[in-house]
Design a protein around this motif. Structure first.
Motif, PDB file in Angstrom:
ATOM      1  N   LEU A   1      -5.235   9.108   7.305  1.00 34.06           N
ATOM      2  CA  LEU A   1      -6.418   8.842   6.494  1.00 34.06           C
ATOM      3  C   LEU A   1      -7.189  10.127   6.211  1.00 34.06           C
ATOM      4  N   LEU A   2      -7.375  10.955   7.220  1.00 34.09           N
ATOM      5  CA  LEU A   2      -8.126  12.195   7.033  1.00 34.09           C
ATOM      6  C   LEU A   2      -7.387  13.193   6.139  1.00 34.09           C
ATOM      7  N   VAL A   3      -6.073  13.294   6.296  1.00 29.72           N
ATOM      8  CA  VAL A   3      -5.301  14.226   5.463  1.00 29.72           C
ATOM      9  C   VAL A   3      -5.270  13.758   4.012  1.00 29.72           C
ATOM     10  N   VAL A   4      -5.034  12.470   3.816  1.00 31.09           N
ATOM     11  CA  VAL A   4      -4.962  11.941   2.446  1.00 31.09           C
ATOM     12  C   VAL A   4      -6.293  12.119   1.729  1.00 31.09           C
ATOM     13  N   LEU A   5      -7.384  11.775   2.405  1.00 25.73           N
ATOM     14  CA  LEU A   5      -8.695  11.877   1.762  1.00 25.73           C
ATOM     15  C   LEU A   5      -9.198  13.317   1.719  1.00 25.73           C
ATOM     16  N   GLY A   6      -9.010  14.057   2.810  1.00 26.02           N
ATOM     17  CA  GLY A   6      -9.494  15.432   2.860  1.00 26.02           C
ATOM     18  C   GLY A   6      -8.728  16.376   1.954  1.00 26.02           C
ATOM     19  N   GLY A   7      -7.439  16.145   1.819  1.00 29.03           N
ATOM     20  CA  GLY A   7      -6.619  17.029   0.990  1.00 29.03           C
ATOM     21  C   GLY A   7      -6.653  16.702  -0.479  1.00 29.03           C
ATOM     22  N   SER A   8      -7.302  15.601  -0.854  1.00 32.53           N
ATOM     23  CA  SER A   8      -7.275  15.190  -2.255  1.00 32.53           C
ATOM     24  C   SER A   8      -8.014  16.171  -3.170  1.00 32.53           C
ATOM     25  N   HIS A   9      -9.081  16.784  -2.691  1.00 30.44           N
ATOM     26  CA  HIS A   9      -9.815  17.728  -3.542  1.00 30.44           C
ATOM     27  C   HIS A   9      -9.004  19.013  -3.756  1.00 30.44           C
ATOM     28  N   LEU A  10      -8.351  19.492  -2.724  1.00 26.36           N
ATOM     29  CA  LEU A  10      -7.470  20.650  -2.872  1.00 26.36           C
ATOM     30  C   LEU A  10      -6.299  20.314  -3.788  1.00 26.36           C
ATOM     31  N   TYR A  11      -5.740  19.118  -3.626  1.00 22.67           N
ATOM     32  CA  TYR A  11      -4.650  18.671  -4.490  1.00 22.67           C
ATOM     33  C   TYR A  11      -5.108  18.619  -5.948  1.00 22.67           C
TER      34      TYR A  11
ATOM     35  N   ILE B   1      -6.775   7.096  -4.715  1.00 28.85           N
ATOM     36  CA  ILE B   1      -6.315   7.510  -3.386  1.00 28.85           C
ATOM     37  C   ILE B   1      -7.027   6.702  -2.301  1.00 28.85           C
ATOM     38  N   LEU B   2      -8.328   6.544  -2.420  1.00 26.75           N
ATOM     39  CA  LEU B   2      -9.086   5.833  -1.392  1.00 26.75           C
ATOM     40  C   LEU B   2      -8.722   4.356  -1.352  1.00 26.75           C
ATOM     41  N   TYR B   3      -8.738   3.685  -2.504  1.00 25.14           N
ATOM     42  CA  TYR B   3      -8.412   2.262  -2.517  1.00 25.14           C
ATOM     43  C   TYR B   3      -6.947   2.030  -2.154  1.00 25.14           C
ATOM     44  N   GLY B   4      -6.056   2.898  -2.588  1.00 25.57           N
ATOM     45  CA  GLY B   4      -4.643   2.748  -2.244  1.00 25.57           C
ATOM     46  C   GLY B   4      -4.383   2.933  -0.766  1.00 25.57           C
ATOM     47  N   THR B   5      -5.020   3.925  -0.162  1.00 24.55           N
ATOM     48  CA  THR B   5      -4.863   4.151   1.275  1.00 24.55           C
ATOM     49  C   THR B   5      -5.466   3.002   2.059  1.00 24.55           C
ATOM     50  N   ARG B   6      -6.608   2.542   1.635  1.00 25.41           N
ATOM     51  CA  ARG B   6      -7.258   1.399   2.283  1.00 25.41           C
ATOM     52  C   ARG B   6      -6.375   0.167   2.187  1.00 25.41           C
ATOM     53  N   LEU B   7      -5.786  -0.063   1.029  1.00 22.57           N
ATOM     54  CA  LEU B   7      -4.894  -1.201   0.843  1.00 22.57           C
ATOM     55  C   LEU B   7      -3.662  -1.074   1.739  1.00 22.57           C
ATOM     56  N   PHE B   8      -3.094   0.112   1.813  1.00 23.24           N
ATOM     57  CA  PHE B   8      -1.924   0.353   2.658  1.00 23.24           C
ATOM     58  C   PHE B   8      -2.242   0.024   4.116  1.00 23.24           C
ATOM     59  N   LEU B   9      -3.380   0.492   4.593  1.00 19.56           N
ATOM     60  CA  LEU B   9      -3.752   0.243   5.985  1.00 19.56           C
ATOM     61  C   LEU B   9      -4.089  -1.228   6.233  1.00 19.56           C
ATOM     62  N   LEU B  10      -4.738  -1.877   5.269  1.00 24.13           N
ATOM     63  CA  LEU B  10      -5.056  -3.297   5.431  1.00 24.13           C
ATOM     64  C   LEU B  10      -3.792  -4.145   5.487  1.00 24.13           C
ATOM     65  N   ILE B  11      -2.866  -3.880   4.587  1.00 24.52           N
ATOM     66  CA  ILE B  11      -1.626  -4.651   4.564  1.00 24.52           C
ATOM     67  C   ILE B  11      -0.814  -4.377   5.819  1.00 24.52           C
ATOM     68  N   ARG B  12      -0.841  -3.159   6.276  1.00 28.07           N
ATOM     69  CA  ARG B  12      -0.083  -2.792   7.480  1.00 28.07           C
ATOM     70  C   ARG B  12      -0.625  -3.491   8.728  1.00 28.07           C
ATOM     71  N   HIS B  13      -1.923  -3.747   8.795  1.00 29.24           N
ATOM     72  CA  HIS B  13      -2.540  -4.287  10.005  1.00 29.24           C
ATOM     73  C   HIS B  13      -2.913  -5.753   9.923  1.00 29.24           C
ATOM     74  N   THR B  14      -2.524  -6.426   8.888  1.00 33.46           N
ATOM     75  CA  THR B  14      -2.819  -7.849   8.816  1.00 33.46           C
ATOM     76  C   THR B  14      -1.512  -8.635   8.898  1.00 33.46           C
ATOM     77  N   SER B  15      -1.616  -9.830   9.456  1.00 34.55           N
ATOM     78  CA  SER B  15      -0.436 -10.682   9.567  1.00 34.55           C
ATOM     79  C   SER B  15      -0.527 -11.886   8.639  1.00 34.55           C
ATOM     80  N   VAL B  16      -1.594 -11.984   7.877  1.00 33.90           N
ATOM     81  CA  VAL B  16      -1.777 -13.094   6.949  1.00 33.90           C
ATOM     82  C   VAL B  16      -0.954 -12.810   5.690  1.00 33.90           C
ATOM     83  N   ARG B  17       0.065 -13.613   5.478  1.00 35.51           N
ATOM     84  CA  ARG B  17       0.996 -13.377   4.358  1.00 35.51           C
ATOM     85  C   ARG B  17       0.319 -13.513   2.992  1.00 35.51           C
ATOM     86  N   TYR B  18      -0.577 -14.476   2.851  1.00 34.17           N
ATOM     87  CA  TYR B  18      -1.248 -14.653   1.564  1.00 34.17           C
ATOM     88  C   TYR B  18      -2.091 -13.438   1.210  1.00 34.17           C
ATOM     89  N   PHE B  19      -2.725 -12.874   2.216  1.00 33.05           N
ATOM     90  CA  PHE B  19      -3.517 -11.665   1.979  1.00 33.05           C
ATOM     91  C   PHE B  19      -2.616 -10.500   1.590  1.00 33.05           C
TER      92      PHE B  19
END
Length: 151
Positions: A32-42, A77-95
């Protein structure tokens, strides 16, 4: 939805969810820190590279000064990373099924609002989204390879 305070709140909420539910807490926090922190340099490197390529091709063709749009790229980048982490940590299939569609709908609405109210060019917004997706993809690939190799 794109103000710095809201984006910072989303980033902090993502970090808290990683610390609360994460399996590989340290690695995911670094992701999370690398993706968000490195985005301005990118973004800076993308602009410099595009300007360098443009100088060789044709200087008569105008180049948009805000291509790719930094706010659109960071939002993706922020919403995509947040979505990736939410999907990775939830077990609710509909979500897991509904969340990507809701995120895509939200990003389309934000893009339309930026075009209408802030008079951004649609290509600047689309470029920000595309470059944001590329940045996320390579970071997710790198960190998944690290996770598989180390854990």
């Amino acid at each position: 939805m794109q103000s710095p305070i809201i984006l910072l709140g989303i980033a902090v909420a993502s970090l808290l969810i990683v610390w609360q539910k994460g399996r590989n807490k340290g690695l995911e926090a670094i992701l999370l820190l690398v993706v968000l922190g490195g985005s301005h340099l990118y973004h800076f490197l993308v602009i410099q590279t595009l300007a360098f390529i443009h100088s060789f091709l044709s200087s008569k063709i105008p180049l948009s000064s805000s291509f790719p749009d930094e706010r659109a790229m960071f939002t993706m980048i922020l919403y995509g990373t947040r979505l990736f982490l939410l999907i990775r940590h939830t077990s609710v299939r509909y979500f897991q099924l509904a969340a990507p569609f809701l995120c895509i709908f939200l990003l389309i609405v934000l893009a339309a609002l930026n075009i209408v109210f802030n008079s951004f060019l649609p290509s600047d917004i689309a470029g920000g989204y595309v470059y944001g997706i590329v940045w996320m993809f390579f970071n997710f690939l790198l960190f998944e390879l690290i996770r598989i190799a180390v854990y």
